[in-house]
Design a protein around this motif. Structure first.
Motif, PDB file in Angstrom:
ATOM      1  N   TYR A   1      -1.401  45.976  19.089  1.00 47.72           N
ATOM      2  CA  TYR A   1      -0.785  46.988  19.951  1.00 47.72           C
ATOM      3  C   TYR A   1      -1.263  46.894  21.378  1.00 47.72           C
ATOM      4  O   TYR A   1      -0.703  47.512  22.277  1.00 47.72           O
ATOM      5  CB  TYR A   1      -1.063  48.388  19.407  1.00 47.72           C
ATOM      6  CG  TYR A   1      -0.409  48.570  18.077  1.00 47.72           C
ATOM      7  CD1 TYR A   1       0.969  48.714  17.998  1.00 47.72           C
ATOM      8  CD2 TYR A   1      -1.151  48.545  16.911  1.00 47.72           C
ATOM      9  CE1 TYR A   1       1.593  48.840  16.783  1.00 47.72           C
ATOM     10  CE2 TYR A   1      -0.535  48.668  15.684  1.00 47.72           C
ATOM     11  CZ  TYR A   1       0.837  48.809  15.621  1.00 47.72           C
ATOM     12  OH  TYR A   1       1.457  48.923  14.423  1.00 47.72           O
TER      13      TYR A   1
ATOM     14  N   MET B   1      -4.951  45.102  14.074  1.00 48.54           N
ATOM     15  CA  MET B   1      -4.877  46.338  14.848  1.00 48.54           C
ATOM     16  C   MET B   1      -4.919  46.072  16.348  1.00 48.54           C
ATOM     17  O   MET B   1      -4.675  46.972  17.145  1.00 48.54           O
ATOM     18  CB  MET B   1      -6.020  47.288  14.459  1.00 48.54           C
ATOM     19  CG  MET B   1      -5.785  48.021  13.154  1.00 48.54           C
ATOM     20  SD  MET B   1      -4.328  49.087  13.162  1.00 48.54           S
ATOM     21  CE  MET B   1      -5.051  50.597  13.764  1.00 48.54           C
TER      22      MET B   1
ATOM     23  N   LYS C   1      -1.343  45.357  24.731  1.00 48.27           N
ATOM     24  CA  LYS C   1      -0.348  44.507  25.386  1.00 48.27           C
ATOM     25  C   LYS C   1      -0.929  43.170  25.836  1.00 48.27           C
ATOM     26  O   LYS C   1      -0.287  42.143  25.720  1.00 48.27           O
ATOM     27  CB  LYS C   1       0.243  45.234  26.606  1.00 48.27           C
ATOM     28  CG  LYS C   1       1.120  46.383  26.224  1.00 48.27           C
ATOM     29  CD  LYS C   1       2.582  46.124  26.595  1.00 48.27           C
ATOM     30  CE  LYS C   1       3.496  46.950  25.708  1.00 48.27           C
ATOM     31  NZ  LYS C   1       3.161  48.371  25.714  1.00 48.27           N
TER      32      LYS C   1
ATOM     33  N   ARG D   1     -11.018  44.039  13.908  1.00 45.47           N
ATOM     34  CA  ARG D   1      -9.611  44.439  13.962  1.00 45.47           C
ATOM     35  C   ARG D   1      -8.643  43.263  13.926  1.00 45.47           C
ATOM     36  O   ARG D   1      -7.430  43.463  13.855  1.00 45.47           O
ATOM     37  CB  ARG D   1      -9.368  45.284  15.216  1.00 45.47           C
ATOM     38  CG  ARG D   1      -9.906  46.685  15.071  1.00 45.47           C
ATOM     39  CD  ARG D   1     -10.114  47.369  16.385  1.00 45.47           C
ATOM     40  NE  ARG D   1     -10.600  48.727  16.163  1.00 45.47           N
ATOM     41  CZ  ARG D   1      -9.850  49.821  16.353  1.00 45.47           C
ATOM     42  NH1 ARG D   1      -8.638  49.711  16.820  1.00 45.47           N
ATOM     43  NH2 ARG D   1     -10.340  51.003  16.088  1.00 45.47           N
TER      44      ARG D   1
ATOM     45  N   GLU E   1       2.870  45.389   8.203  1.00 46.22           N
ATOM     46  CA  GLU E   1       2.752  46.568   7.331  1.00 46.22           C
ATOM     47  C   GLU E   1       2.245  46.175   5.943  1.00 46.22           C
ATOM     48  O   GLU E   1       1.443  46.880   5.340  1.00 46.22           O
ATOM     49  CB  GLU E   1       4.102  47.292   7.189  1.00 46.22           C
ATOM     50  CG  GLU E   1       4.547  48.048   8.438  1.00 46.22           C
ATOM     51  CD  GLU E   1       5.219  47.153   9.462  1.00 46.22           C
ATOM     52  OE1 GLU E   1       5.680  46.047   9.093  1.00 46.22           O
ATOM     53  OE2 GLU E   1       5.279  47.549  10.645  1.00 46.22           O
TER      54      GLU E   1
ATOM     55  N   ASN F   1      -6.843  43.154  10.276  1.00 46.40           N
ATOM     56  CA  ASN F   1      -5.638  43.923   9.923  1.00 46.40           C
ATOM     57  C   ASN F   1      -4.689  44.023  11.119  1.00 46.40           C
ATOM     58  O   ASN F   1      -3.811  44.861  11.162  1.00 46.40           O
ATOM     59  CB  ASN F   1      -5.981  45.309   9.362  1.00 46.40           C
ATOM     60  CG  ASN F   1      -6.639  46.219  10.379  1.00 46.40           C
ATOM     61  OD1 ASN F   1      -7.102  45.767  11.419  1.00 46.40           O
ATOM     62  ND2 ASN F   1      -6.668  47.498  10.081  1.00 46.40           N
TER      63      ASN F   1
END
Lengths: 281, 291
Positions: free
Chosen positions: A86, A83, A88, A78, A111, A81
């Motif tokens: 998110y 991911m 925290k 991850r 994005e 990309n």
């Protein structure tokens, strides 16, 4: 620091790191790495989950990430990309590059990155929309609404994901009505529709039956011609079947990274051997 | 031990029976009184006549003006509560951090805890004079002020239930959306809101039901003048406000004028009953969706 030194004795990626400058001289070199990490550490709060991982992956190859649960392979996947952004408490050190460009640099829009790096998840997660709208989603959020372009992209993507023949007459049906294996191939089609160059797969077949799994593996074989694929898998036979290179992770460290055939027949590291022969994990 | 268990069970059964019996009792009173009413006034006139003047010399018994008053104030209320409620729900579920959400939510729910009579006076003494400054032709008692304030009152209902629905959307869909390169806004509006649509619909239906039944605000601020209009600037009377007017007035018990409130009450009951049932069925469907 002690840990890192210990790892360097065994980690083959050290060699890759040494090779890197040589490659960099020839920018047109066909074996220039598509994906590359240098000295990557990842922390969740105070907890270090990835320790000093350096790795390079060639374009249009399949790299399998294997290792026991909690070894950090999904977290590592991850990174490519972003991911993990998110989470925290997520924090990383080191460089992660695609085509030589640091994807964590402030000039990169996450994005845009994700349009280039598609992802397929463990559990099929089609949107509660029609089959057509699922595949068209990526283009629609980019503002493409021309019906001809969308039709063409939907058909091409479904064909690439080996799903077209099964759904061509039902494109307006809800994606949730498909079987698990079909849903997963739909998710692959959805990822392909925006023309990424890299596909990340996080245990894409772990929720599927053997026949559906075989179809996904067959598909990975064909997709390799056009895409660089990184796949996390728990299933070592699967890693053996689909990948060119295999990386074995243990406790957040890259223990061994080499050609799949070699890793499964004559691993250099004892831990790798113990893992692939089923002695732990 | 056995007898004790049995007594407890009987007690529990009795408690739940009380609520069912109360509902049935209310329904019986409404139906029996309405039946007498409809013996004297045809149901056709009740549903189609455009005038509601049971308290005047020239009596007409058409529920339409009252229904229009209710529809108008409800419509204004929903026009306020729907966009604000959903926006708040999206903010709380997708954008706000946990500390912000945990402070904001209880504050928001205070709105629902304000006594409605306070809202009524607020509408009449603050909102109406303020709106008159912008819209000079606004009546002193008007559907607009009452509807706006009622809308504010039901915001927490929409936002809270919609937020629950949004948060119930599995994380795998958020990951799918973000993984495709969606922005937060695209994820919220293109994936999460459609995926949570049935829950959001339920929240709105329940809010409509609440607005239809709301009494104090409309009685105080919307007026008591049956008026078949769809202009929110005018004075109207809702079904509930009419029932208040007659209940508090000097209409003799047992008279036809008196029985009108039961027919009106039955109308109200049927409306909210239908809405609550629709939302019940929608809710059932949405609960199954992700199991």
């Amino acid at each position: 620091m002690e840990e890192i030194i210990e790892i360097e004795k065994t980690v083959t990626s050290e060699k890759h790191r040494a090779e890197q400058p040589a490659d960099a001289k020839h920018t047109e070199n066909p074996v220039r790495p598509k994906l590359e990490t240098r000295g990557v550490n990842v922390f969740y709060g105070d907890n270090q989950v990835i320790t000093d991982v350096s790795i390079t992956m060639k374009e249009k190859s399949v790299t399998a990430l294997i290792g026991p649960s909690g070894c950090g392979k999904s977290t590592f996947l991850r990174l490519f990309n972003r991911m993990n952004d998110y989470i925290k408490v997520f924090r990383k050190e080191g460089d992660i590059c695609i085509d030589g460009k640091d994807i964590y640099s402030p000039s990169v829009h996450v994005e845009d990155l994700r349009k280039m790096v598609g992802m397929v998840f463990q559990k099929p997660n089609p949107f509660p929309k029609t089959i057509y709208e699922n595949v068209a989603y990526g283009l629609r959020i980019q503002g493409v609404n021309d019906k001809n372009i969308l039709d063409e992209a939907v058909e091409q993507s479904l064909k690439s994901a080996a799903l077209w023949n099964e759904v061509r007459s039902n494109l307006k049906k809800s994606a949730l009505a498909l079987s698990g294996g079909q849903q997963q191939r739909l998710c692959i089609a959805r990822a392909l529709a925006v023309n990424p160059s890299i596909l990340l797969m996080d245990e894409p077949a772990s929720a599927l039956d053997p026949i559906a799994t075989a179809k996904i593996e067959e598909l990975i074989h064909r997709l390799k011609e056009d895409y660089t694929i990184v796949i996390v898998t728990h299933n070592m036979q699967q890693a053996g079947r689909v990948s060119d290179m295999t990386a074995f992770f243990y406790l957040g460290k890259l223990i061994e990274y080499t050609e799949t055939k070699k890793l499964f027949t004559s691993p250099e590291n004892e831990m790798t051997e113990n893992y692939i022969t089923g002695r732990f994990g | 031990m056995k007898t004790k268990e049995r007594i407890i069970e009987a007690g529990l059964k009795f408690s739940s029976l009380i609520t069912v019996l109360t509902t049935l009792g209310i329904l019986w009173v409404l139906l029996s009184q309405s039946l007498v009413f409809f013996g004297e006034v045809s149901i056709i006139e009740f549903l189609t006549s455009r005038e509601w003047t049971p308290l005047f010399e020239n009596k007409h018994y058409g529920i339409l003006p009252l229904l229009a008053g209710t529809a108008l104030t409800t419509f204004v209320a929903i026009a306020v509560a729907l966009p604000l409620g959903i926006t708040i729900a999206i903010y709380l579920s997708e954008y706000a951090s946990a500390p912000i959400r945990n402070t904001f939510k209880p504050l928001l729910e205070i709105l629902a805890a304000v006594p409605t009579v306070v809202y009524g006076f607020f509408a009449l003494t603050v909102v109406t004079p303020f709106l008159k400054g912008i819209l000079p032709e606004l009546a002193t008692f008007n559907a607009l002020s009452a509807g706006l304030v009622m809308g504010v009152m039901i915001i927490p209902m929409v936002s809270s239930l919609s937020e629950d629905a949004l948060r119930a959307v599995p994380n795998s869909l958020r990951e799918a959306a973000y993984g495709m390169g969606s922005t937060r806004l695209q994820t919220a509006f293109r994936v999460l809101v459609p995926a949570a649509s049935s829950g959001i619909v339920v929240s709105v239906l329940l809010a409509i039901s609440r607005a239809i039944g709301e009494t104090m605000i409309v009685t105080i601020a919307a007026g008591q003048q049956p008026n078949l209009t769809f202009n929110p600037m005018e004075t109207v009377e809702t079904i509930t406000a009419y029932i208040v007017q007659v209940s508090l007035g000097d209409v003799p018990h047992g008279s036809i004028e008196y029985r009108t409130i039961f027919a009106a009450g039955l109308m109200l009951f049927v409306l909210t009953f239908i809405l609550n049932n629709i939302s019940y069925f929608v809710k059932k469907r949405y609960q199954q969706q992700y199991e």
